[in-house]
Design an enzyme around this catalytic site. Structure first.
Site, PDB file in Angstrom:
ATOM      1  N   ARG A  39      11.421  19.169  -8.051  1.00 57.85           N
ATOM      2  CA  ARG A  39      10.914  17.787  -8.045  1.00 57.85           C
ATOM      3  C   ARG A  39      11.215  17.092  -6.717  1.00 57.85           C
ATOM      4  NH1 ARG A  39      11.694  15.401 -14.185  1.00 57.85           N
ATOM      5  NH2 ARG A  39       9.707  16.228 -14.909  1.00 57.85           N
ATOM      6  N   LYS A 201       5.867  23.047 -31.761  1.00 56.48           N
ATOM      7  CA  LYS A 201       5.200  22.371 -32.876  1.00 56.48           C
ATOM      8  C   LYS A 201       3.747  21.989 -32.632  1.00 56.48           C
ATOM      9  CE  LYS A 201       9.271  20.267 -34.845  1.00 56.48           C
ATOM     10  NZ  LYS A 201       9.998  19.011 -35.024  1.00 56.48           N
ATOM     11  N   GLY A 354       7.471  21.196 -17.675  1.00 55.89           N
ATOM     12  CA  GLY A 354       8.569  21.421 -18.617  1.00 55.89           C
ATOM     13  C   GLY A 354       8.851  22.888 -18.859  1.00 55.89           C
ATOM     14  N   GLY A 377       6.307  15.293 -20.274  1.00 52.98           N
ATOM     15  CA  GLY A 377       5.653  14.301 -21.140  1.00 52.98           C
ATOM     16  C   GLY A 377       4.447  13.668 -20.471  1.00 52.98           C
TER      17      GLY A 377
HETATM   18  P1  AMP Z   1       7.401  22.589 -26.641  1.00 55.36           P
HETATM   19  O1  AMP Z   1       8.382  21.617 -26.053  1.00 55.36           O
HETATM   20  O2  AMP Z   1       6.714  22.095 -27.879  1.00 55.36           O
HETATM   21  O3  AMP Z   1       6.454  23.169 -25.609  1.00 55.36           O
HETATM   22  O4  AMP Z   1       8.272  23.799 -27.172  1.00 55.36           O
HETATM   23  C1  AMP Z   1       8.992  24.661 -26.349  1.00 55.36           C
HETATM   24  C2  AMP Z   1       9.991  25.387 -27.190  1.00 55.36           C
HETATM   25  O5  AMP Z   1       9.330  26.092 -28.220  1.00 55.36           O
HETATM   26  C3  AMP Z   1      10.785  26.418 -26.435  1.00 55.36           C
HETATM   27  O6  AMP Z   1      12.095  25.960 -26.288  1.00 55.36           O
HETATM   28  C4  AMP Z   1      10.723  27.666 -27.299  1.00 55.36           C
HETATM   29  O7  AMP Z   1      11.980  28.270 -27.519  1.00 55.36           O
HETATM   30  C5  AMP Z   1      10.176  27.144 -28.606  1.00 55.36           C
HETATM   31  N1  AMP Z   1       9.432  28.177 -29.344  1.00 55.36           N
HETATM   32  C6  AMP Z   1       8.425  28.937 -28.890  1.00 55.36           C
HETATM   33  N2  AMP Z   1       8.037  29.809 -29.827  1.00 55.36           N
HETATM   34  C7  AMP Z   1       8.800  29.612 -30.906  1.00 55.36           C
HETATM   35  C8  AMP Z   1       8.894  30.227 -32.193  1.00 55.36           C
HETATM   36  N3  AMP Z   1       8.088  31.237 -32.543  1.00 55.36           N
HETATM   37  N4  AMP Z   1       9.819  29.766 -33.050  1.00 55.36           N
HETATM   38  C9  AMP Z   1      10.635  28.752 -32.690  1.00 55.36           C
HETATM   39  N5  AMP Z   1      10.597  28.138 -31.497  1.00 55.36           N
HETATM   40  C10 AMP Z   1       9.695  28.560 -30.611  1.00 55.36           C
END
Ligand code: AMP
Length: 399
Positions: A39, A201, A354, A377
């Site tokens: 950054r 999610k 991120g 974000g």
């Molecule tokens: P996000 O911030 O929504 O992009 O989520 C990123 C996070 O999702 C990372 O820290 C990963 O460890 C987690 N992640 C990816 N795949 C899975 C999975 N199959 N089960 C649980 N966590 C996951």
């Protein structure tokens, strides 16, 4: 697609006090060591431009979440040191960001000098966009430049309120690059346009999914969020991550994609673990054979191959969200393999910030991507097609 806002190269900076809002919210290792200075590096074109234009360069940023009180562990002092090395010139560091002492330092600085102010979030007025705090910050500047893309989705004093108190405002080069790369890709992609979405999610990416749905040719869904889609299709997903309240949405999106003739790809196999313990037994199973009680934590080799083929003929690829729990070795292969496939595609490749940026970096493919966003974000918000207060506050580009 061009940024419609006035930019730093369109305003006079010579001998002016130029306050640049940068995003120096860098990760620290718990002591005062910066673990990733991307950054800071990303802000250098704007800072160097202002130095070359003989401006008195004043930099301000937040770091972490001190919640309106000074916190020595979130001081920007280590950033001042690193910046000094990167610019190869002295950087004066002030122990506050407003007040008479800071004003004295700024007013005695010479054209070409660089001053870094202490963490703006040490004052409660920053996050409250307090008018008096805005005026105190503005007292340091003749010209205001916003180059903090990573904070452009926040309506804070140093990103929004300050523009009411300074006569001249404009966007920096990083802000321009980020907006043009992300917004430009979504609005005007060279086709075939493939979106890869992963991460934990569905709920965190709902806005992005909706906004991209009418624009892409193909969608790949991986990561934890894939299991909600797989369950919505009626399959057993064991203990894998699922959002019950998103099942209907997942089903709808999938059906809509098919109706719209968008190619929609989900993992066909996955790496499962018997428990979440680091030494748990793992195995690879077809997606329709996840044993009950097991956790799906990465996409499997057949999915890697499938997704690799899907991206091969793409001309534009937008990737946001890892394919598995890439932070752990055992579940990192899917994400890393996809990073190689994306890097090898003859396409414009845009990586949302991120976790995905970190995964691409760990895969050793950062240099091969067309653009990696510095904003987490903020990048998501832009991809959702939402209003960005930090950008909206800047004047339009003169014709
Ligand atoms: P996000 O911030 O929504 O992009 O989520 C990123 C996070 O999702 C990372 O820290 C990963 O460890 C987690 N992640 C990816 N795949 C899975 C999975 N199959 N089960 C649980 N966590 C996951």
């Amino acid at each position: 697609m061009k940024l419609t806002k006035q930019t730093i190269d369109q305003v006079a900076l010579r001998n002016k006090r130029v306050l640049i809002r940068v995003d120096f919210n860098v990760p620290l290792d718990g002591t005062s060591h910066i673990t990733d200075d991307s950054r800071i590096r990303a802000a250098l074109p704007t800072i160097n431009w202002a130095i070359d234009e003989d401006a008195v360069v004043i930099l301000c940023s937040h770091l972490g979440r001190p919640k309106g009180t000074p916190n020595p562990t979130l001081s920007l002092a280590p950033v001042a040191k690193r910046l000094q090395r990167l610019l190869n010139k002295p950087v004066a560091f002030t122990d506050d960001c407003i007040g008479p002492t800071v004003e004295a330092v700024v007013n005695s600085a010479h054209p070409g000098d660089v001053v870094l102010l202490e963490n703006v979030r040490f004052h409660p007025g920053e996050e409250k966009n307090d008018d008096q705090f805005c005026a105190q910050l503005a007292a340091l500047a003749d010209v205001y430049i916003n180059d903090a893309f990573g904070t452009a989705h926040r309506s804070h004093a140093s990103t929004v309120g300050i523009t009411k108190h300074v006569n001249v405002s404009a966007a920096g080069f990083l802000m321009k690059r980020e907006v043009e790369a992300l917004e430009g890709t979504v609005e005007n992609p060279v086709r075939p346009f493939v979106a890869i979405l992963g991460g934990a999610k569905v709920s965190g990416k709902i806005g992005v999914i909706k906004n991209l749905a009418g624009k892409v040719d193909k969608v790949i869904i991986g990561g934890g969020m894939a299991f909600t889609f797989i369950k919505a299709m009626g399959f057993e997903i064991g203990q894998s991550l699922v959002e019950e309240d998103m099942l209907d949405f997942a089903k709808q999106i999938h059906e809509q994609a098919i109706a719209d003739k968008i190619k929609f790809y989900l993992p066909v196999d996955c790496v499962v673990a018997a428990s979440l313990a680091p030494d748990a037994e793992t195995k690879i199973v077809p997606i329709q054979e996840i044993p009950s009680g097991w956790y799906g934590l990465d996409i499997g080799p057949a999915s890697v191959r499938l997704f690799g083929e899907v991206v091969q003929n793409a001309k534009t690829i937008l990737w946001n969200g890892p394919m598995g729990v890439f932070e752990q070795d055992a579940f990192s292969r899917g994400t890393f393999a996809l990073a190689h496939s994306v890097a090898n595609a003859y396409a414009k490749t845009i990586v949302g910030g991120g976790d995905t940026a970190l995964a691409v970096y760990r895969a050793g493919e950062s240099e091969s991507m067309s653009f990696i966003s510095t904003g987490g974000g903020a990048a998501l918000q832009l991809l959702e097609g939402k209003h960005m207060p930090g950008l909206a506050a800047l004047p339009d580009r003169p014709h």
